[in-house]
Design a protein around this motif. Sequence first.
Motif, PDB file in Angstrom:
ATOM      1  N   LEU A  22      39.774   8.391 -12.841  1.00 12.94           N
ATOM      2  CA  LEU A  22      40.216   7.107 -12.317  1.00 12.94           C
ATOM      3  C   LEU A  22      39.280   5.992 -12.756  1.00 12.94           C
ATOM      4  O   LEU A  22      39.707   4.881 -13.033  1.00 12.94           O
ATOM      5  CB  LEU A  22      40.285   7.141 -10.790  1.00 12.94           C
ATOM      6  CG  LEU A  22      41.456   7.871 -10.168  1.00 12.94           C
ATOM      7  CD1 LEU A  22      41.307   7.885  -8.654  1.00 12.94           C
ATOM      8  CD2 LEU A  22      42.763   7.227 -10.563  1.00 12.94           C
ATOM      9  N   TYR A  23      38.007   6.279 -12.835  1.00 14.07           N
ATOM     10  CA  TYR A  23      37.019   5.275 -13.210  1.00 14.07           C
ATOM     11  C   TYR A  23      37.242   4.796 -14.639  1.00 14.07           C
ATOM     12  O   TYR A  23      37.116   3.620 -14.930  1.00 14.07           O
ATOM     13  CB  TYR A  23      35.608   5.852 -13.062  1.00 14.07           C
ATOM     14  CG  TYR A  23      34.515   4.870 -13.366  1.00 14.07           C
ATOM     15  CD1 TYR A  23      34.200   3.875 -12.454  1.00 14.07           C
ATOM     16  CD2 TYR A  23      33.814   4.913 -14.565  1.00 14.07           C
ATOM     17  CE1 TYR A  23      33.209   2.960 -12.729  1.00 14.07           C
ATOM     18  CE2 TYR A  23      32.818   4.005 -14.850  1.00 14.07           C
ATOM     19  CZ  TYR A  23      32.519   3.031 -13.921  1.00 14.07           C
ATOM     20  OH  TYR A  23      31.538   2.119 -14.202  1.00 14.07           O
ATOM     21  N   GLY A  24      37.595   5.688 -15.532  1.00 14.27           N
ATOM     22  CA  GLY A  24      37.747   5.322 -16.924  1.00 14.27           C
ATOM     23  C   GLY A  24      39.122   4.792 -17.286  1.00 14.27           C
ATOM     24  O   GLY A  24      39.264   3.979 -18.193  1.00 14.27           O
ATOM     25  N   ILE A  25      40.154   5.200 -16.580  1.00 17.68           N
ATOM     26  CA  ILE A  25      41.521   4.883 -16.995  1.00 17.68           C
ATOM     27  C   ILE A  25      42.064   3.636 -16.295  1.00 17.68           C
ATOM     28  O   ILE A  25      42.604   2.747 -16.940  1.00 17.68           O
ATOM     29  CB  ILE A  25      42.453   6.080 -16.707  1.00 17.68           C
ATOM     30  CG1 ILE A  25      42.043   7.265 -17.580  1.00 17.68           C
ATOM     31  CG2 ILE A  25      43.890   5.722 -16.937  1.00 17.68           C
ATOM     32  CD1 ILE A  25      42.779   8.544 -17.228  1.00 17.68           C
ATOM     33  N   ASN A  26      41.911   3.575 -15.000  1.00 21.08           N
ATOM     34  CA  ASN A  26      42.605   2.567 -14.209  1.00 21.08           C
ATOM     35  C   ASN A  26      41.616   1.571 -13.603  1.00 21.08           C
ATOM     36  O   ASN A  26      40.734   1.959 -12.837  1.00 21.08           O
ATOM     37  CB  ASN A  26      43.374   3.292 -13.097  1.00 21.08           C
ATOM     38  CG  ASN A  26      44.308   2.389 -12.352  1.00 21.08           C
ATOM     39  OD1 ASN A  26      44.337   1.202 -12.578  1.00 21.08           O
ATOM     40  ND2 ASN A  26      45.074   2.982 -11.434  1.00 21.08           N
ATOM     41  N   PRO A  27      41.747   0.270 -13.885  1.00 18.97           N
ATOM     42  CA  PRO A  27      40.839  -0.717 -13.272  1.00 18.97           C
ATOM     43  C   PRO A  27      40.965  -0.759 -11.754  1.00 18.97           C
ATOM     44  O   PRO A  27      39.977  -0.961 -11.058  1.00 18.97           O
ATOM     45  CB  PRO A  27      41.278  -2.045 -13.875  1.00 18.97           C
ATOM     46  CG  PRO A  27      42.109  -1.714 -15.047  1.00 18.97           C
ATOM     47  CD  PRO A  27      42.649  -0.350 -14.846  1.00 18.97           C
ATOM     48  N   LEU A  28      42.172  -0.559 -11.240  1.00 17.69           N
ATOM     49  CA  LEU A  28      42.347  -0.531  -9.787  1.00 17.69           C
ATOM     50  C   LEU A  28      41.660   0.699  -9.197  1.00 17.69           C
ATOM     51  O   LEU A  28      41.039   0.625  -8.138  1.00 17.69           O
ATOM     52  CB  LEU A  28      43.835  -0.530  -9.433  1.00 17.69           C
ATOM     53  CG  LEU A  28      44.160  -0.539  -7.941  1.00 17.69           C
ATOM     54  CD1 LEU A  28      43.587  -1.794  -7.295  1.00 17.69           C
ATOM     55  CD2 LEU A  28      45.654  -0.468  -7.728  1.00 17.69           C
ATOM     56  N   GLY A  29      41.746   1.822  -9.903  1.00 19.19           N
ATOM     57  CA  GLY A  29      41.049   3.029  -9.455  1.00 19.19           C
ATOM     58  C   GLY A  29      39.553   2.825  -9.429  1.00 19.19           C
ATOM     59  O   GLY A  29      38.852   3.330  -8.545  1.00 19.19           O
ATOM     60  N   GLU A  30      39.051   2.066 -10.397  1.00 19.16           N
ATOM     61  CA  GLU A  30      37.612   1.762 -10.433  1.00 19.16           C
ATOM     62  C   GLU A  30      37.212   0.954  -9.203  1.00 19.16           C
ATOM     63  O   GLU A  30      36.182   1.213  -8.580  1.00 19.16           O
ATOM     64  CB  GLU A  30      37.320   0.976 -11.704  1.00 19.16           C
ATOM     65  CG  GLU A  30      35.873   0.592 -11.883  1.00 19.16           C
ATOM     66  CD  GLU A  30      35.663  -0.162 -13.179  1.00 19.16           C
ATOM     67  OE1 GLU A  30      34.599  -0.796 -13.281  1.00 19.16           O
ATOM     68  OE2 GLU A  30      36.527  -0.125 -14.079  1.00 19.16           O
ATOM     69  N   LEU A  31      38.034  -0.013  -8.837  1.00 13.92           N
ATOM     70  CA  LEU A  31      37.754  -0.834  -7.665  1.00 13.92           C
ATOM     71  C   LEU A  31      37.798  -0.005  -6.383  1.00 13.92           C
ATOM     72  O   LEU A  31      36.920  -0.116  -5.523  1.00 13.92           O
ATOM     73  CB  LEU A  31      38.759  -1.982  -7.579  1.00 13.92           C
ATOM     74  CG  LEU A  31      38.611  -2.927  -6.399  1.00 13.92           C
ATOM     75  CD1 LEU A  31      37.277  -3.649  -6.476  1.00 13.92           C
ATOM     76  CD2 LEU A  31      39.757  -3.911  -6.370  1.00 13.92           C
ATOM     77  N   VAL A  32      38.821   0.831  -6.252  1.00 13.13           N
ATOM     78  CA  VAL A  32      38.947   1.686  -5.064  1.00 13.13           C
ATOM     79  C   VAL A  32      37.764   2.637  -4.965  1.00 13.13           C
ATOM     80  O   VAL A  32      37.193   2.832  -3.887  1.00 13.13           O
ATOM     81  CB  VAL A  32      40.282   2.462  -5.095  1.00 13.13           C
ATOM     82  CG1 VAL A  32      40.317   3.556  -4.045  1.00 13.13           C
ATOM     83  CG2 VAL A  32      41.450   1.508  -4.927  1.00 13.13           C
TER      84      VAL A  32
ATOM     85  N   VAL B 272      35.120   2.820  -1.854  1.00 14.66           N
ATOM     86  CA  VAL B 272      34.931   4.070  -1.101  1.00 14.66           C
ATOM     87  C   VAL B 272      33.470   4.501  -1.138  1.00 14.66           C
ATOM     88  O   VAL B 272      32.899   4.869  -0.103  1.00 14.66           O
ATOM     89  CB  VAL B 272      35.864   5.172  -1.647  1.00 14.66           C
ATOM     90  CG1 VAL B 272      35.482   6.530  -1.102  1.00 14.66           C
ATOM     91  CG2 VAL B 272      37.304   4.852  -1.321  1.00 14.66           C
ATOM     92  N   VAL B 273      32.848   4.442  -2.298  1.00 13.64           N
ATOM     93  CA  VAL B 273      31.435   4.820  -2.412  1.00 13.64           C
ATOM     94  C   VAL B 273      30.577   3.892  -1.566  1.00 13.64           C
ATOM     95  O   VAL B 273      29.650   4.345  -0.878  1.00 13.64           O
ATOM     96  CB  VAL B 273      30.990   4.818  -3.888  1.00 13.64           C
ATOM     97  CG1 VAL B 273      29.484   4.922  -4.013  1.00 13.64           C
ATOM     98  CG2 VAL B 273      31.666   5.956  -4.642  1.00 13.64           C
ATOM     99  N   SER B 274      30.875   2.605  -1.571  1.00  9.22           N
ATOM    100  CA  SER B 274      30.107   1.658  -0.758  1.00  9.22           C
ATOM    101  C   SER B 274      30.237   1.962   0.728  1.00  9.22           C
ATOM    102  O   SER B 274      29.247   1.947   1.469  1.00  9.22           O
ATOM    103  CB  SER B 274      30.586   0.234  -1.022  1.00  9.22           C
ATOM    104  OG  SER B 274      30.385  -0.105  -2.355  1.00  9.22           O
ATOM    105  N   ILE B 275      31.454   2.249   1.176  1.00 13.21           N
ATOM    106  CA  ILE B 275      31.676   2.544   2.593  1.00 13.21           C
ATOM    107  C   ILE B 275      30.944   3.820   2.995  1.00 13.21           C
ATOM    108  O   ILE B 275      30.330   3.883   4.067  1.00 13.21           O
ATOM    109  CB  ILE B 275      33.182   2.640   2.892  1.00 13.21           C
ATOM    110  CG1 ILE B 275      33.803   1.256   2.807  1.00 13.21           C
ATOM    111  CG2 ILE B 275      33.446   3.267   4.252  1.00 13.21           C
ATOM    112  CD1 ILE B 275      35.314   1.239   2.896  1.00 13.21           C
ATOM    113  N   VAL B 276      30.980   4.834   2.143  1.00 14.25           N
ATOM    114  CA  VAL B 276      30.291   6.090   2.444  1.00 14.25           C
ATOM    115  C   VAL B 276      28.784   5.862   2.520  1.00 14.25           C
ATOM    116  O   VAL B 276      28.117   6.367   3.434  1.00 14.25           O
ATOM    117  CB  VAL B 276      30.650   7.172   1.404  1.00 14.25           C
ATOM    118  CG1 VAL B 276      29.732   8.369   1.511  1.00 14.25           C
ATOM    119  CG2 VAL B 276      32.095   7.601   1.570  1.00 14.25           C
TER     120      VAL B 276
END
Length: 57
Positions: free
Chosen positions: A6-16, A20-24
Amino acid sequence: MLALQLYGINPLGELVLAVVVSIVLVAIGTYVGVLMALQSFFGESSWEDVTPVNRNE
């Protein structure tokens, strides 16, 4: 593995993934901070040890 895709393919996936990492990380930091405050101020390791003994149950 899916997160890396998701990080490499989709810009929206990168944002999500970033959100999520920030919240965790904030949740873990808050948990550790509360435990450190319990030990520092009360000398206890759980809220159950801090609450008054004579509760109406």
